[in-house]
Structure formats: structure tokens, C-alpha cells
Design an enzyme around this catalytic site. Sequence first.
Site, short mmCIF file in Angstrom:
data_model
loop_
_atom_site.label_atom_id
_atom_site.label_comp_id
_atom_site.label_asym_id
_atom_site.label_seq_id
_atom_site.Cartn_x
_atom_site.Cartn_y
_atom_site.Cartn_z
N GLY A 264 0.76 -1.24 0.00
CA GLY A 264 0.00 0.00 0.00
C GLY A 264 0.79 1.28 0.00
O GLY A 264 0.22 2.35 -0.23
N ARG A 309 3.46 -1.61 -5.87
CA ARG A 309 3.72 -0.34 -6.57
C ARG A 309 5.06 0.27 -6.17
O ARG A 309 5.82 0.72 -7.04
CB ARG A 309 2.59 0.63 -6.21
CG ARG A 309 2.55 1.89 -7.04
CD ARG A 309 1.55 2.90 -6.44
NE ARG A 309 0.28 2.32 -6.11
CZ ARG A 309 -0.79 2.30 -6.90
NH1 ARG A 309 -0.74 2.86 -8.07
NH2 ARG A 309 -1.91 1.74 -6.48
N CYS A 378 -10.27 3.86 -29.93
CA CYS A 378 -11.54 4.41 -30.36
C CYS A 378 -12.44 4.64 -29.16
O CYS A 378 -13.39 3.89 -28.91
CB CYS A 378 -12.18 3.45 -31.34
SG CYS A 378 -13.46 4.28 -32.26
N TYR A 407 1.09 -1.68 -12.50
CA TYR A 407 -0.31 -1.70 -12.92
C TYR A 407 -0.54 -1.07 -14.29
O TYR A 407 -1.63 -0.58 -14.57
CB TYR A 407 -1.20 -1.02 -11.85
CG TYR A 407 -1.06 -1.64 -10.48
CD1 TYR A 407 -1.46 -2.94 -10.25
CD2 TYR A 407 -0.49 -0.93 -9.42
CE1 TYR A 407 -1.32 -3.53 -9.00
CE2 TYR A 407 -0.33 -1.51 -8.17
CZ TYR A 407 -0.74 -2.81 -7.96
OH TYR A 407 -0.59 -3.38 -6.73
N1 LLP Z 1 -1.35 -7.22 -1.15
C1 LLP Z 1 -2.62 -7.33 -1.53
C2 LLP Z 1 -3.45 -8.37 -0.93
C3 LLP Z 1 -3.15 -6.47 -2.50
O1 LLP Z 1 -4.42 -6.59 -2.85
C4 LLP Z 1 -2.32 -5.49 -3.08
C5 LLP Z 1 -2.83 -4.62 -4.13
C6 LLP Z 1 -0.98 -5.43 -2.68
C7 LLP Z 1 -0.53 -6.30 -1.70
C8 LLP Z 1 0.00 -4.44 -3.26
O2 LLP Z 1 -0.36 -3.13 -3.02
P1 LLP Z 1 0.61 -1.95 -3.48
O3 LLP Z 1 1.87 -2.02 -2.63
O4 LLP Z 1 0.90 -2.13 -4.91
O5 LLP Z 1 -0.16 -0.72 -3.21
N2 LLP Z 1 -4.80 -1.39 -9.97
C9 LLP Z 1 -4.68 -0.39 -8.91
C10 LLP Z 1 -4.05 -0.95 -7.69
C11 LLP Z 1 -4.76 -2.16 -7.15
C12 LLP Z 1 -4.08 -2.72 -5.95
C13 LLP Z 1 -4.60 -4.08 -5.69
N3 LLP Z 1 -4.01 -4.71 -4.58
C14 LLP Z 1 -3.88 0.79 -9.47
O6 LLP Z 1 -3.49 0.76 -10.63
O7 LLP Z 1 -3.67 1.77 -8.76
#
Ligand code: LLP
Length: 455
Positions: A264, A309, A378, A407
Site C-alpha cells: 500500500g 507499486r 476508439c 499496474y
Molecule cells: N497485497 C494485496 C493483498 C493487495 O491486494 C495489493 C494490491 C498489494 C498487496 C500491493 O499493493 P501496493 O503495494 O501495490 O499498493 N490497480 C490499482 C491498484 C490495485 C491494488 C490491488 N491490490 C492501481 O493501478 O492503482
Amino acid sequence: MKEKISFLKNKIDLNSPNKNIVPVTTTIESNEKLYIGGCSIEDLVRKYDSPLYILDEITLRNSCRAYKKALEKHYPGVSLPIYASKANSSIFMSNLIASEGFGLDAVSEGELLTALKGGVPSEKIVFHGNNKSDEEIEFALENKIKIIVDNDHDLKRLEKISNSFNYDIEIMIRFTPGIECHTHEYIKTGSFDSKFGFGIEALNKLFVIISKTKHIKLTGLHAHIGSQIFELDPHNDLGKIMVDVILKAKKFGHNIKELNVGGGLGIKYTQEDDPPSIDAWIKTVSLSIVQACKQTKLDLPKLMCEPGRSIVSTAGVTIYKIGSFKEIPGIRTYLSVDGGMSDNPRPITYQSNYSACLVSNPFNNNSKNTFTVAGKHCESGDVLFKEIELGNCKTGDLICVFGTGAYNNSMSSNYNRIPRPASILVCNGEAEIIQRRESPLDLLKYDVLPNRFMK
Ligand code: LLP
């Protein structure tokens, strides 16, 4: 230097790449051209064509090492950082994070397979998902991969399968801690109204059910509260809540040894973004768990976290070639590029903002031209930038969009039958392909014309 590209002059933080907009190796050389990983972007496009995804190895490794270093510094117990492979899944990424000692989180058989093929040891992989298929569960069990139980459906199937085993399987459970954080509505997952995990109020009943199973051993807890988070308080709260749940589980005879606090941590997409450093995030998470364990006289659990991310986003850029211009006097000038929502669906999905510059002469621009950068799909909403000042540019010039490592590729599509770009790894002046460009012919591979239509 103009204000519009001031981010190119920001001081680069080598220890926490998520605090930079650009990869840590980004330079503008004396020929006024953009270089990343010691490679000229113009040369790369000449060789590999556009649009082009580029990943910078040093930024990737710096991000991984920042997590490892911070865990060693702030968490006195055992820890394991796990890469959330949904952010960018490939054999290369799996291999790189394995070489940095990371584990990996997967949510499908495809991601599991990619992790195994990339060399991630199965004991460091965890398997998530709110609707796992029977085949996926079997695949995970066969490969001795830890399953994160998300709901009753998972548990019932695991119980059935494990009844015939002559050994125990260790599981983690995912729960929603009820934490709200300020991020995009779609990427909030820790609040009560979420499709993921058990509600915290359902846990007592769940602990009883698990106690009654023959071969299921509850050894871990998981929670993930959302993505692109800039606040530290939610993760401070999460640590305490998770330790509370360990105590609760103990009353039902479960010995929780592992806590996985999810991912996150946000990254800097634009000058306005100011995410905490990786060190600050890990410090917050660690301290809250250490303090809560001290107060409740619990042994420290193994701490796992799941960044996606903040490992890969800043390491990645996308290069586009400028095609057509359309000026609507008094309203806007559209500038269209050779990619768009199929290689980056985030602007149309989440109204996400990015930073970009021209690849050639990014500083040397006298014009104040503001453009709307449109993709080639489109769809009127296929716009990468609603408004961006790029200076003088013309058909054939290249644009570099920063922060696209996470992503983008993983959420890409073939809308309008547009092939996916190639991905290139850059490091110390060398460039290597890590994902080949799709061709229009590749996209026909799965089309079938029924026999009776062929007459
Ligand atoms: N762990 C779980 C269970 C998750 O669902 C996620 C992300 C992460 C870890 C990793 O989170 P991060 O460190 O990347 O914030 N498509 C969206 C983001 C969706 C995140 C889904 N889960 C975007 O493009 O912003």
C-alpha cells in the site's frame, strides 16, 4: 529550466525510489537527450520501436534493498518482504525479486506459474484470491505454496482436500480490519465493505471452525488496507489490530506465528505527491507490532509485508511517439500518441495523473504549449494527460511518461486489437528485452472460425 519539467531537476533519493518521479539513473546528457540506465531512450526506440515499456534495474534493486534494510533496522524479529506480483508480473520480475531475497504474492495460477518459472522458492510464495478455482487451490497445494484463506468457500475446500492427508497444512487467513484511508475508492480494501477477506466480527466463529478441522493449522494473519497510501497512521493502527487478533486466536488455541500487513505504500507520480519513505513506512509498521507485542507479552511474529507499486512503479517508464495534432481554437490542442488506454488503463480507470517530458531537448523549450495527450483507441476517454505543458513538439517526437512500472503492463489489454508493447530492461548502458512486443498476428492466435463458416 521551465517550471513545467522541474521534476527532472529534483534531487534523486537513491534509498527510497518511491519518493522520486523518475528512475534513479535518469539523466539528461550533454546532447540534451534523456537517458535511463545509461541508455539513450532515442536509441532504444530506434532499436525496439514504440510504444515501449522500460524498466530500470538499479531503481528496482534499490527499492527491494530499501525494504530489506528497513526491516533489518526496525524489526527485531524474523521478517520477509513479499513482492505483490499483480503490480508487474513476468519471469524477469520474479527472478529479480527472488535474487533480492524477496517472497512473492500471487492471485492466480498464471501469477503462481510465473513466480515458479522465475525461480521464486515455493516456500516464499503466498496465494491470495477471493474466488480461487479448485484447480488453482490444487496447483498451490501440489507446489507447497501457502494459501491465504479469504472466505468460507476456500476453507471448506481446503478442509475436504486435507482430510485425506496424513499431515497438516498451514494457512493464513485474510481479514478486513475496518481501516479507512484516503485513496481512490476502487483501491480501498481494508474497510468493512470489501469483497476481500473475513469481516473482523466473523473471526471468533471462524477460529472455532478451524479448531475442528483435522489437518488445517492456522498460523498466520493477513490484512491489506489499500493502495497508493500516503498516511502512516492507518498502518500504525493495523499493527495494533493484528496483534489484538493474535491474542483473540490464542484463546481458541491457535498459535499465530506470522503477520502479513499487506502493501500500500504510495509513490510520487507528480510534484504534488509526497509519499513517506520506505524506511518510514517499515518503521511505523514494525514499531506498532513491537509495541503491541511488548504490552501484551507476546513473542514477536514473523513480519511479512507485500509492496507492489513501491517496488516497481518508479523503475518503469513508457515511451510513446507523437502522431497527429488537432487544434480546437480556444479550447484545446489534442496531441495523439501511438499507445494509450490499452498499455495504460489507469487514467481512464482511476483518473490517475502522471508526469512526462519530451525525450529530446526536454528543457530547451520556449513555447508554453499546453496539450491534451490522447491515445489512439476508439474511445473519447482515451486520454493520458488532460493538460500537460510539453513545449515545442512535432510528429515523430518521443514522449516519456514516468511512474508506469506498476499496474500498466499488468492491467494492459488488446482493446482495438492493439498489440502490447515490448518491455526492456536497462542497466549500466546495456538494454535487454524482457517481454517481446506482440504483433497483430499474435492476437489472432486464439480466434477460431467454426467449420461451417469456412465453406
Ligand atoms: N497485497 C494485496 C493483498 C493487495 O491486494 C495489493 C494490491 C498489494 C498487496 C500491493 O499493493 P501496493 O503495494 O501495490 O499498493 N490497480 C490499482 C491498484 C490495485 C491494488 C490491488 N491490490 C492501481 O493501478 O492503482
